[in-house]
Design a protein around this motif. Structure first.
Motif, PDB file in Angstrom:
ATOM      1  N   ASP A   9      51.985  48.169  28.714  1.00 36.08           N
ATOM      2  CA  ASP A   9      51.451  47.251  27.699  1.00 36.08           C
ATOM      3  C   ASP A   9      51.186  47.959  26.384  1.00 36.08           C
ATOM      4  O   ASP A   9      50.627  47.377  25.456  1.00 36.08           O
ATOM      5  CB  ASP A   9      50.144  46.627  28.206  1.00 36.08           C
ATOM      6  CG  ASP A   9      50.377  45.888  29.526  1.00 36.08           C
ATOM      7  OD1 ASP A   9      51.463  45.287  29.663  1.00 36.08           O
ATOM      8  OD2 ASP A   9      49.499  45.947  30.403  1.00 36.08           O
ATOM      9  N   GLY A  10      51.550  49.247  26.311  1.00 40.42           N
ATOM     10  CA  GLY A  10      51.340  49.981  25.064  1.00 40.42           C
ATOM     11  C   GLY A  10      49.967  50.622  24.964  1.00 40.42           C
ATOM     12  O   GLY A  10      49.629  51.215  23.942  1.00 40.42           O
ATOM     13  N   ASN A  11      49.166  50.500  26.028  1.00 37.96           N
ATOM     14  CA  ASN A  11      47.861  51.162  25.986  1.00 37.96           C
ATOM     15  C   ASN A  11      48.028  52.673  26.110  1.00 37.96           C
ATOM     16  O   ASN A  11      48.881  53.140  26.861  1.00 37.96           O
ATOM     17  CB  ASN A  11      46.985  50.681  27.155  1.00 37.96           C
ATOM     18  CG  ASN A  11      46.681  49.200  27.047  1.00 37.96           C
ATOM     19  OD1 ASN A  11      46.302  48.713  25.979  1.00 37.96           O
ATOM     20  ND2 ASN A  11      46.864  48.485  28.154  1.00 37.96           N
ATOM     21  N   VAL A  12      47.204  53.417  25.356  1.00 38.64           N
ATOM     22  CA  VAL A  12      47.239  54.874  25.444  1.00 38.64           C
ATOM     23  C   VAL A  12      46.231  55.302  26.508  1.00 38.64           C
ATOM     24  O   VAL A  12      45.031  55.016  26.383  1.00 38.64           O
ATOM     25  CB  VAL A  12      46.882  55.512  24.083  1.00 38.64           C
ATOM     26  CG1 VAL A  12      46.851  57.028  24.213  1.00 38.64           C
ATOM     27  CG2 VAL A  12      47.893  55.079  23.035  1.00 38.64           C
ATOM     28  N   LEU A  13      46.712  55.960  27.554  1.00 43.88           N
ATOM     29  CA  LEU A  13      45.830  56.344  28.655  1.00 43.88           C
ATOM     30  C   LEU A  13      45.580  57.846  28.642  1.00 43.88           C
ATOM     31  O   LEU A  13      46.480  58.630  28.345  1.00 43.88           O
ATOM     32  CB  LEU A  13      46.458  55.948  29.995  1.00 43.88           C
ATOM     33  CG  LEU A  13      46.841  54.478  30.151  1.00 43.88           C
ATOM     34  CD1 LEU A  13      47.389  54.221  31.551  1.00 43.88           C
ATOM     35  CD2 LEU A  13      45.645  53.569  29.866  1.00 43.88           C
TER      36      LEU A  13
ATOM     37  N   SER B 283      42.919  54.610  14.308  1.00 41.34           N
ATOM     38  CA  SER B 283      43.486  53.861  15.421  1.00 41.34           C
ATOM     39  C   SER B 283      44.775  54.509  15.904  1.00 41.34           C
ATOM     40  O   SER B 283      45.612  54.929  15.113  1.00 41.34           O
ATOM     41  CB  SER B 283      43.778  52.423  14.989  1.00 41.34           C
ATOM     42  OG  SER B 283      44.573  51.795  15.964  1.00 41.34           O
ATOM     43  N   VAL B 284      44.932  54.594  17.209  1.00 41.88           N
ATOM     44  CA  VAL B 284      46.119  55.254  17.766  1.00 41.88           C
ATOM     45  C   VAL B 284      47.199  54.250  18.160  1.00 41.88           C
ATOM     46  O   VAL B 284      48.263  54.643  18.650  1.00 41.88           O
ATOM     47  CB  VAL B 284      45.750  56.112  19.003  1.00 41.88           C
ATOM     48  CG1 VAL B 284      44.780  57.202  18.604  1.00 41.88           C
ATOM     49  CG2 VAL B 284      45.182  55.255  20.126  1.00 41.88           C
ATOM     50  N   ALA B 285      46.923  52.953  17.925  1.00 44.15           N
ATOM     51  CA  ALA B 285      47.815  51.908  18.442  1.00 44.15           C
ATOM     52  C   ALA B 285      49.267  52.118  18.012  1.00 44.15           C
ATOM     53  O   ALA B 285      50.187  51.921  18.798  1.00 44.15           O
ATOM     54  CB  ALA B 285      47.319  50.533  18.004  1.00 44.15           C
ATOM     55  N   GLN B 286      49.484  52.515  16.756  1.00 41.05           N
ATOM     56  CA  GLN B 286      50.850  52.625  16.248  1.00 41.05           C
ATOM     57  C   GLN B 286      51.346  54.065  16.185  1.00 41.05           C
ATOM     58  O   GLN B 286      52.394  54.343  15.610  1.00 41.05           O
ATOM     59  CB  GLN B 286      50.937  51.996  14.847  1.00 41.05           C
ATOM     60  CG  GLN B 286      50.632  50.508  14.812  1.00 41.05           C
ATOM     61  CD  GLN B 286      51.546  49.721  15.743  1.00 41.05           C
ATOM     62  OE1 GLN B 286      52.751  49.961  15.814  1.00 41.05           O
ATOM     63  NE2 GLN B 286      50.958  48.782  16.508  1.00 41.05           N
ATOM     64  N   LEU B 287      50.602  54.997  16.756  1.00 38.04           N
ATOM     65  CA  LEU B 287      50.999  56.412  16.661  1.00 38.04           C
ATOM     66  C   LEU B 287      51.811  56.848  17.876  1.00 38.04           C
ATOM     67  O   LEU B 287      51.665  56.296  18.973  1.00 38.04           O
ATOM     68  CB  LEU B 287      49.745  57.292  16.561  1.00 38.04           C
ATOM     69  CG  LEU B 287      48.826  57.037  15.360  1.00 38.04           C
ATOM     70  CD1 LEU B 287      47.645  58.007  15.390  1.00 38.04           C
ATOM     71  CD2 LEU B 287      49.597  57.182  14.052  1.00 38.04           C
ATOM     72  N   SER B 288      52.662  57.841  17.663  1.00 31.25           N
ATOM     73  CA  SER B 288      53.406  58.395  18.794  1.00 31.25           C
ATOM     74  C   SER B 288      52.479  59.315  19.587  1.00 31.25           C
ATOM     75  O   SER B 288      51.431  59.747  19.092  1.00 31.25           O
ATOM     76  CB  SER B 288      54.616  59.184  18.294  1.00 31.25           C
ATOM     77  OG  SER B 288      54.192  60.411  17.734  1.00 31.25           O
ATOM     78  N   LEU B 289      52.875  59.641  20.802  1.00 29.54           N
ATOM     79  CA  LEU B 289      52.034  60.497  21.647  1.00 29.54           C
ATOM     80  C   LEU B 289      51.827  61.872  21.007  1.00 29.54           C
ATOM     81  O   LEU B 289      50.744  62.445  21.085  1.00 29.54           O
ATOM     82  CB  LEU B 289      52.671  60.647  23.037  1.00 29.54           C
ATOM     83  CG  LEU B 289      52.759  59.354  23.849  1.00 29.54           C
ATOM     84  CD1 LEU B 289      53.339  59.641  25.231  1.00 29.54           C
ATOM     85  CD2 LEU B 289      51.402  58.675  23.983  1.00 29.54           C
ATOM     86  N   ASP B 290      52.877  62.380  20.368  1.00 33.87           N
ATOM     87  CA  ASP B 290      52.739  63.672  19.688  1.00 33.87           C
ATOM     88  C   ASP B 290      51.707  63.605  18.578  1.00 33.87           C
ATOM     89  O   ASP B 290      50.891  64.510  18.405  1.00 33.87           O
ATOM     90  CB  ASP B 290      54.091  64.116  19.093  1.00 33.87           C
ATOM     91  CG  ASP B 290      55.016  64.663  20.172  1.00 33.87           C
ATOM     92  OD1 ASP B 290      54.514  64.936  21.278  1.00 33.87           O
ATOM     93  OD2 ASP B 290      56.215  64.803  19.903  1.00 33.87           O
TER      94      ASP B 290
END
Lengths: 423, 384
Positions: free
Chosen positions: B111-115, B142-149
């Motif tokens: 769902d796009g959640n960052v875990l 907010s991290v919603a639109q950021l890549s994991l890196d």
């Protein structure tokens, strides 16, 4: 009788024993020495660490080595042998032979000099250069240049040469010779492959701009004169001489062509030095001398000394109105001639900024036939100006437009115009 | 008489013995003279530069370094290199400014959640971050639109400084946790049961260090006892490390047989696995990418060529050789490639690397969710 025979046999056995003992002892001695060589008598390097954990790192087996004696600064250079010793023992792949290593080491050393003109030339290449110096060679007949992308371009095909007969064209790029790729080869390595005895065939893999795929061209080699000079009479009675490079016969060939043209009483002369990469310094001086009366042609300065090279009065080309054509490919000896003509106000330079090589190399022959070209001096124009890294700025700058037609030459046109109209 | 014979034999034997030693020594001396002969041209060049060169001449030491580089270049091997003594300054710079982190593994669910999955004994764990916590923001970003890196970079900084993590732990409303950055010992193995499918265990090996095989073994046991029946082995961004743990790791999945050949100039070593192992029957998919290199390619390559697992992702780096590092007398060092690796099918790892069986590219700028993992899950669920 029996006793006598028994004695002979005994003596024979004893002799045989002595011989066998001797041989065994000799082999044992030889073997012992070999064992001593491979045991701990000689220290050997051991890796201090390993990337990717060589799981079964072997203790490198030692072989003795000695630094060459007598060389200067051998102590500093011991590090080289330390490295080579390790490589011999531990490197995975094929090892180059000692001659290749020597040449690689020389090139590596020259790489630390920050002087691209001090260069090392292998025997094979040196041989080509010496062949060229005689004015003729055995090959296909084309001028070549090594492009920035490491490919060999045939810039100009000799007239009625084997190359021309085989259908090669100016601008063709050779990427392989007899099946061997030459991309990335030095220019002389490539030339050495293309040249060969008169009458033999060579197969070139050629790239041509308008052709999609590279194709093979077979050329039969021949003995060829190196045409250093092209000359003709242009419209309006303007004489034209193009000099390709300053090899040993540049002065005589130039003078010959000039005298033939002067007989037709031209109004002026164009000396075309565009894309002339240079050559011998004494040739630059003697070619300059043809067009200059008495005076300085160039000043050469080394660390210790200063030398003036002069021209003398009384040559064939001293009075004819003169234009010298130069461009970014005019280097070294070309710049000496052009620089002297400009500084001495003998003529006008037309074209583009020249290359800018104002250093002098001396070719030293090394003991195995290779050659070391060492920058020994810088040279300066008669106006005592350095052109190294700068180039000569023409009096009349004529750039070549990018979309130019093959048969157009605005620089030449400008030169004719200048000689005919005086401006 | 007997005494005479003994004496006689000794004399007769001794002379040839000495001659033998002498002959061998002479041979050696000749061989050396012959070997040193071509270098004569080098010394001629050296001296000519000394006497004739216009302009600055590099020091004897620099010229020696140059000669070494020029020689090593002939070997045509990018990994055999000479390194000048490191200046003390560079070394100090390298040691200064140690970076710290919070010590979590970050991933995205469907769902796009960052875990977040905190490492054991990490600052994040100490501050109260729990596995599966959802990350909303770092220092109010907010991290919603950021890549994991990019998210990982936000949570890094100098040791001792602090970051505020905004977390959600449904049904608890979002809350802030203040975490003090510490030096992070990154565990070589991270694992969890996937949220997307409770029967699939996810096992990420980040690099091969001395105890990676044990960690991997323990992780597999934990996943299997938590109900996993299939595994995803993630070797993406695994740049390699030590070979032995890599071989032991591959061995966990393979029932005996060849794992790797190591080829030297004149010998070859075969590395074989043991019969049996805790994961020999578990279906596995291996994730690889361009940064999967060296020891990681050994594992992926062994599992692929032995047809034990398929690879999903992008072609791997292609580093399959062993370098030995030698310290030299003046403090410089020499890396020498001493061996190359061959996979069980005798194909070299270097320089082309491994091609994935199913190629899936992950453009991290465009895709927040991990498509390579998603493809692996689908493969394990459907068998294609």
């Amino acid at each position: 009788m029996e006793n006598g025979l028994g004695k002979v046999v005994r003596v024979f056995i004893v002799l045989a024993l002595i011989l066998i003992t001797g041989i065994v002892a000799f082999v044992a001695g030889f073997g012992t020495s070999m064992l001593a060589e491979t045991s701990a008598l000689f220290p050997s390097p051991v890796p201090t660490a390993a990337i990717d954990d060589a799981t079964d790192t072997p203790a490198p087996s030692p072989t003795p080595y000695t630094p060459p004696e007598g060389g200067p600064e051998t102590e500093t250079f011991d590090l080289f042998w330390e490295v080579w010793h390790i490589v011999e023992q531990s490197f995975y792949g094929e090892l180059p032979d000692m001659q290749t290593v020597t040449y690689g080491a020389i090139r590596g050393m020259l790489g630390t000099l920050d002087d691209q003109y001090t260069s090392f030339i292998e025997p094979q290449t040196a041989e080509i250069i010496n062949e060229d110096a005689t004015g003729s060679f055995q090959g296909i007949g084309a001028w070549v240049t090594l492009r920035d992308d490491g490919k060999l371009e045939l810039t100009s095909i000799f007239e009625s040469s084997p190359a021309e007969r085989a259908g090669l064209q100016d601008g063709d790029v050779v990427i392989a010779v007899d099946g061997e790729s030459i991309v990335g080869y030095g220019i002389y390595e490539a030339i050495a492959l293309i040249r060969g005895p008169e009458g033999t065939d060579v197969v070139l893999l050629v790239e041509r701009e308008e052709v999609d795929e590279p194709f093979d061209v077979t050329v039969t080699r021949a003995e060829l004169q190196i045409p250093l000079v092209e000359s003709e009479m242009l419209e309006g009675n303007v004489a034209y001489i193009r000099l390709r490079e300053f090899s040993t016969t540049a002065d005589t060939q130039t003078l010959e062509a000039l005298e033939a043209l002067l007989a037709q009483e031209p109004v002026g002369l164009i000396l075309d030095l565009r894309n002339n990469p240079g050559g011998w310094l004494n040739q630059a001086v003697s070619v300059s001398d043809i067009f200059l009366d008495g005076g300085v042609v160039l000043i050469e300065r080394s660390a210790e000394e200063e030398q003036f090279f002069r021209s003398e009065d009384g040559d064939a080309g001293e009075s004819i109105p003169l234009v010298v054509l130069i461009n970014g490919g005019s280097a070294s000896a070309s710049e000496i001639v052009a620089g002297a003509v400009q500084a001495r106000e003998r003529g006008v330079l037309i074209g583009e900024l020249s290359f800018g090589k104002g250093s002098v190399q001396y070719p030293y022959r090394l003991s195995d036939g290779s050659e070391l070209r060492v920058t020994v001096a810088r040279w300066f124009t008669p106006a005592d100006e350095a052109i190294h890294g700068e180039g000569l700025m023409p009096d009349i700058e004529v750039p070549i437009p990018e979309d130019i037609e093959a048969d157009e030459d605005p620089q030449l046109e400008r030169a004719v115009d200048f000689l005919l109209n005086g401006e | 008489m007997k005494r005479y014979i003994v004496l006689f034999v000794i004399v007769v034997a001794l002379a040839p013995f000495v001659m033998g030693v002498g002959a061998h020594r002479l041979m050696l001396a000749q061989r050396e003279a012959l070997a040193a002969q071509p270098m004569r041209v080098f010394w001629e060049a050296w001296e000519l530069l000394d006497t004739s060169l216009y302009g600055d001449l590099a020091s004897p030491q620099q010229r020696t370094y140059g000669a070494i580089r020029g020689t090593l270049e002939l070997l045509g091997d990018p990994y055999t290199i000479f390194l000048e003594p490191q200046s003390g300054e560079v070394e100090r710079d390298r040691l200064a400014g140690a970076y710290g982190g919070v010590g979590v593994d970050v991933s995205r669910d469907g769902d796009g959640n960052v875990l977040l999955f905190p490492y054991d004994d990490s600052p994040a764990q100490a501050a109260g971050v729990l596995p599966h916590d959802r990350l909303i923001a770092v220092d109010a970003i907010s991290v919603a639109q950021l890549s994991l890196d990019e998210i990982a970079v936000l949570m890094r900084g100098e040791v001792g400084t602090q970051v505020t993590l905004t977390l959600a732990r449904p049904p608890t409303p979002p809350f802030d946790l203040l975490v003090t950055l510490g030096e992070i010992r990154i565990p070589s193995v991270v694992y969890r049961i996937l949220d997307q499918d409770a029967h699939i265990g996810y096992l990420q090996v980040k690099s091969f260090t001395s105890n990676t095989a044990e960690e991997t073994s323990a992780a597999i046991e934990a996943l299997l006892s938590a109900g996993a029946t299939r595994l995803v082995l993630d070797l993406r961004d695994n740049g390699g490390g030590l070979v032995s743990p890599a071989l032991e790791t591959a061995d966990l999945f393979l029932d005996g047989g060849v794992l790797l050949y190591e080829e030297r100039r004149d010998e070859e070593t075969t590395f074989s696995g043991h019969a049996g192992g805790i994961a020999v029957d578990v279906p596995v998919v291996v994730l690889v990418n361009r940064s999967t290199a060296s020891a990681a390619e050994i594992v992926a390559g062994a599992l692929q060529t032995r047809e034990r697992a398929i690879l999903i992702g992008t072609p791997t780096f292609g580093k399959g050789s062993v370098q030995l590092i030698f310290g030299l007398s003046d403090g410089s060092s020499l890396h020498v490639t001493s061996a190359v690796w061959l996979l069980p099918n005798r194909r070299r790892v270097e320089p082309h690397g491994l091609s994935p069986d199913i190629e899936v590219v992950w453009d991290q700028q465009q895709q927040l969710e991990d498509p390579q993992l998603a493809r692996a899950i689908r493969y394990l669920q459907t068998g294609e």
